[in-house]
Motif scaffolding. Sequence first.
Motif, PDB file in Angstrom:
ATOM      1  N   GLN B 343       0.845  -1.189   0.000  1.00 25.75           N
ATOM      2  CA  GLN B 343       0.000   0.000   0.000  1.00 25.75           C
ATOM      3  C   GLN B 343       0.881   1.239   0.000  1.00 25.75           C
ATOM      4  OE1 GLN B 343      -1.194   1.703   3.653  1.00 25.75           O
ATOM      5  NE2 GLN B 343      -1.339  -0.313   4.650  1.00 25.75           N
ATOM      6  N   ILE B 344       0.358   2.286  -0.608  1.00 31.25           N
ATOM      7  CA  ILE B 344       1.010   3.595  -0.545  1.00 31.25           C
ATOM      8  C   ILE B 344      -0.052   4.590  -0.115  1.00 31.25           C
ATOM      9  CG2 ILE B 344       2.095   5.458  -1.892  1.00 31.25           C
ATOM     10  CD1 ILE B 344       3.420   3.378  -3.650  1.00 31.25           C
ATOM     11  N   THR B 348      -4.243   0.652  -2.271  1.00 30.17           N
ATOM     12  CA  THR B 348      -3.669  -0.525  -2.921  1.00 30.17           C
ATOM     13  C   THR B 348      -4.370  -0.675  -4.283  1.00 30.17           C
ATOM     14  OG1 THR B 348      -3.094  -2.860  -2.703  1.00 30.17           O
ATOM     15  CG2 THR B 348      -5.219  -2.176  -1.784  1.00 30.17           C
ATOM     16  N   LYS B 381      -0.791   6.820  -8.938  1.00 32.83           N
ATOM     17  CA  LYS B 381      -0.622   6.112  -7.660  1.00 32.83           C
ATOM     18  C   LYS B 381      -0.610   4.589  -7.891  1.00 32.83           C
ATOM     19  CE  LYS B 381      -2.891   8.449  -4.381  1.00 32.83           C
ATOM     20  NZ  LYS B 381      -2.208   9.206  -3.346  1.00 32.83           N
ATOM     21  N   ILE B 385       2.327   1.881  -7.033  1.00 36.38           N
ATOM     22  CA  ILE B 385       2.102   0.691  -6.187  1.00 36.38           C
ATOM     23  C   ILE B 385       2.599  -0.560  -6.920  1.00 36.38           C
ATOM     24  CG2 ILE B 385       0.303  -0.783  -5.156  1.00 36.38           C
ATOM     25  CD1 ILE B 385      -1.278   1.929  -4.701  1.00 36.38           C
TER      26      ILE B 385
END
Lengths: 395, 395
Positions: B343-344, B348, B381, B385
């Motif tokens: 996860q960031i 996720t 994003k 990930i």
Amino acid sequence: MKFSNRIEQMEQSPIRRLAPLAQKAKDKGLQVIHLNIGQPDIPTPPNFLQAINDYSVSVLEYAPSQGLKRTLETVQLYLHNYGLDYDLDEILITNGASEGLIFSLLAICDSGDEVLTFEPFYPNYKTFAQIADVRLESITTKIEEGFRLPSKEKLLEKITTKTKAILISNPGNPTGRVYTKEELDNLVEVAKEKNLFIIADEVYREFNFTDREFISFANYSEIEKNVILIDSISKKYSACGARIGSVTSKNKDFMHHILKLAQARLSVSTLDQIGAGEMDRVDDEYVYENRRIYKERRNVLHAELEKIPGIVYSQPEGAFYTMIGLPVEDAQDFIIWMIENIQIEGYTVLLTPAESFYTTEELGKNECRLSYCVEDQLLIKAIAILKLALQKYPG
Amino acid sequence: MKFSNRIEQMEQSPIRRLAPLAQKAKDKGLQVIHLNIGQPDIPTPPNFLQAINDYSVSVLEYAPSQGLKRTLETVQLYLHNYGLDYDLDEILITNGASEGLIFSLLAICDSGDEVLTFEPFYPNYKTFAQIADVRLESITTKIEEGFRLPSKEKLLEKITTKTKAILISNPGNPTGRVYTKEELDNLVEVAKEKNLFIIADEVYREFNFTDREFISFANYSEIEKNVILIDSISKKYSACGARIGSVTSKNKDFMHHILKLAQARLSVSTLDQIGAGEMDRVDDEYVYENRRIYKERRNVLHAELEKIPGIVYSQPEGAFYTMIGLPVEDAQDFIIWMIENIQIEGYTVLLTPAESFYTTEELGKNECRLSYCVEDQLLIKAIAILKLALQKYPG
């Protein structure tokens, strides 16, 4: 270009193929009384459209393949009120009962397998079997005998190593029959002994006009893994235009398998599911009142049919159909002639020829199915038109 | 209880079967970026829901089996604007494109017949073929070659006496390929010489990011009787939850045959058809703007994927998918590991493993499909990930 044998052999629906004749009559300025189709005239509960009007989203997204949770829970609660308890993963929302029936056949049968049913049957059963390349084997039940089901011995005679399921509608479409406990017991025993599925099409469950309690196949716990319950909101909530049915079974392997079919077609209409989810707020009184109305129509119909000499008919006990043997050679020719030639006070009538309700050749040729989803006065008029047509028919 | 071989062999949809993992991640408080499913995030035209809110009836009735006239006319006008003119009886409204594809296979193929397609393909093609008991024969196209279609000679090698049709999506799902005139010419010549149907799945017609004009198979008048056009409002109008597709063909015999299948399932959702009928009022600008958005996302995706070493990838030209070869042994294991471990900033990501997009064993095992139906920032994003996951993956 060549087409498949299965599609070449498929017939147009006898319920829908004469629709152009009705349009022609309307174009001539006539009113057509539609006794050909099971399209209820009773208002849909207003909650249905209201729920959709209240549903405010910017993107109309796919529903989950199994169905929206709210819709699944509504089906769960509905069945619970009949004493039938199911987990949510034992329920699948389908595009009407039709899709549920097709999924069931595909999951149970391979090409060339057999399914036992009872003629006259809902004619789309034949098409569903052709889609799945399955052979529909049928035992004849007769108007004169009130469409009584055969004995256990007769049932067993028809079962082969290829038979995988029994397919039956109760209350019966087109027969109007509500089966007795004894008749159901026989089927259940055979299914148990021969390890067959029972595909129980109970979409008319609410429309039982007898003093006997309606018995669902799902009441037989000893064969709970064999029973596949097919349902729909179309008839009980007068919502045919919403394509919302369900398949329910205690057989979780079966449910796992049909979910794969459901995933392939992605989902059922989100908005129709939003409406159907609200049906748990519909008062029981709505259903009781509908039953009362249909029962009253059944009685009116009975009184009117008594006045026609030469027809073969038995009083229906449920659903909203009846089968009639007509004193003509070919019911379809007669039905076409009637809508083209007979009118009373600007009204004419459309019926459904019943030959396609049988697999046995020559059976049903002089029979028709009559649906009583219209008001008493129209029903009386329709039967008067039928009577006049039979008097005048040159065929 | 025993089930059919066809259902036992059927897989769960790779696009939908990992959905429970996304739910699990959400239950842990994570946000899941869904690059696994082609669920547009762009708003549905408000006319859709408005038309339904304005639709005031007391009984929600069945629509005609072919479709509501207004909905059919809207499809007719839509195709006319592409220079494709069809009579109303050459159009059928279906429960999404899925039903149109199933109807087409059933009308053309008997059990054991073959349909030629190109892998990687939309994985539900396999399920539709299993439903119809048809053999899907596929020619491999490769990421490294931009999924270029094979030569005419290679095509002819795969045609047997059992081959009845070519099934292809253009723009391609999952490939993102928009085929050139030369590639289409080859297919058309083969279809003409071998008298095959072309089942042309063109649901992403609007999403062409190349400078080449999109060419529909329906543009080839010399094989107009061979072409079956499959369409849907799901993607172009962001209305996946409305199950409205269409089948269009100049082959009136074909249309006659599939109408029998349509009659058996009675009708498509009346309300969804009311909404879809209004789509002729949607400004062309809506479609142009969507195309611009998806093209921009495609560019963002491209820039981000360039930063990941070891992946095999070719820039997509249309639709909103791309295929990626990952530097892992088993893409499904990796995808599951990623959503469970990486996860960031609370996000996720879920991708679709691509093995089921092939019929050839072992192909696609290390590939995944990625859908770009999310905003640029989420896309950036998601790829970050993915990059992090590939760095950390122990497998």
